[in-house]
Motif scaffolding. Sequence first.
Motif, short mmCIF file in Angstrom:
data_model
loop_
_atom_site.label_atom_id
_atom_site.label_comp_id
_atom_site.label_asym_id
_atom_site.label_seq_id
_atom_site.Cartn_x
_atom_site.Cartn_y
_atom_site.Cartn_z
N THR A 208 0.83 -1.30 0.07
CA THR A 208 0.09 -0.18 -0.16
C THR A 208 0.81 1.21 -0.04
O THR A 208 0.45 2.26 0.03
N ARG A 212 -0.13 5.75 -1.07
CA ARG A 212 -0.22 6.86 0.09
C ARG A 212 0.17 8.02 -0.86
O ARG A 212 -0.39 9.25 -0.27
N GLU A 234 -10.33 2.19 1.18
CA GLU A 234 -10.31 1.57 2.52
C GLU A 234 -10.14 -0.08 2.41
O GLU A 234 -9.62 -0.51 3.58
N ASP A 237 -6.35 -0.29 2.74
CA ASP A 237 -6.05 0.00 4.29
C ASP A 237 -6.18 -1.38 5.02
O ASP A 237 -5.50 -1.98 5.62
N GLU A 240 -3.36 -3.72 4.30
CA GLU A 240 -2.34 -3.62 5.10
C GLU A 240 -2.38 -4.33 6.54
O GLU A 240 -1.31 -4.54 6.91
N ASN A 241 -3.47 -4.05 7.02
CA ASN A 241 -3.55 -4.54 8.32
C ASN A 241 -3.80 -6.08 8.43
O ASN A 241 -3.31 -6.49 9.40
#
Length: 258
Positions: A208, A212, A234, A237, A240-241
Amino acid sequence: MSVLEIKDLHVSVETEQGTKQILKGVDLVVKTGEIHAIMGPNGSGKSTLAYTIAGHPKYTVDSGSITLDGEDVLAMTVDARARAGLFLAMQYPVEIPGVAVTNFLRTAKTAIDGEAPSIRTWGKDVKASMKNLRMDSSFAERNVNEGFSGGEKKRHEILQLELLKPKFAVLDETDSGLDVDALKIVSEGVNRAKANTDLGLLLITHYTRILRYITPDFVHVFVDGRVAEEGGPELADRLENEGYDRFLTDVAEEENVS
């Protein structure tokens, strides 16, 4: 507005073990002005999609279609695809010994537009783009990608993008191998190209971090040759987690059932 449409695309490749199907029914619609991020683990088919759009002979389209404003892309030669407005920034740009960057760029621009650009205007455009990409003017006289660092090769890809002004660009892991400074410079170049030409973008990446700097309108998760999930920024994101484990688990369960 132009539209690049991919319908139920199945693609295979020959390996030492025989024919292997890579893409297993991909559907995707990209319009000019939109940014689509293609994410997924290694081996999921992201680069295969990129090279199939560009017309790489290694990949065989078994079924499905790719159209640009209703025209059959798969029936076009590679150079015809470029003239129609398709551009590929390669993950591993190749060296072309004996061909200077300045000659390469002008020849490509002439081939795509059908006429040579004005020498005076073209020279200014090249210098301005190189300056924006923090490329020393001496690069124009060097052979294409010969002796270039990884970051220099990627900046040269974006230099082509800015100067050739395609309708749609596929960026195949342009962020790979870039440090933070180079990533920002390359991302700024991509954003400039989009702002100046209403470019449609397919941005292929594992991570990701480039998102940014280049904000996607849509995110598509590729797993096992298919689009496993779609969403907005979203979703990136969330990846990414959480990573791709839940998608890979679903694929493994499907294979066990079959």
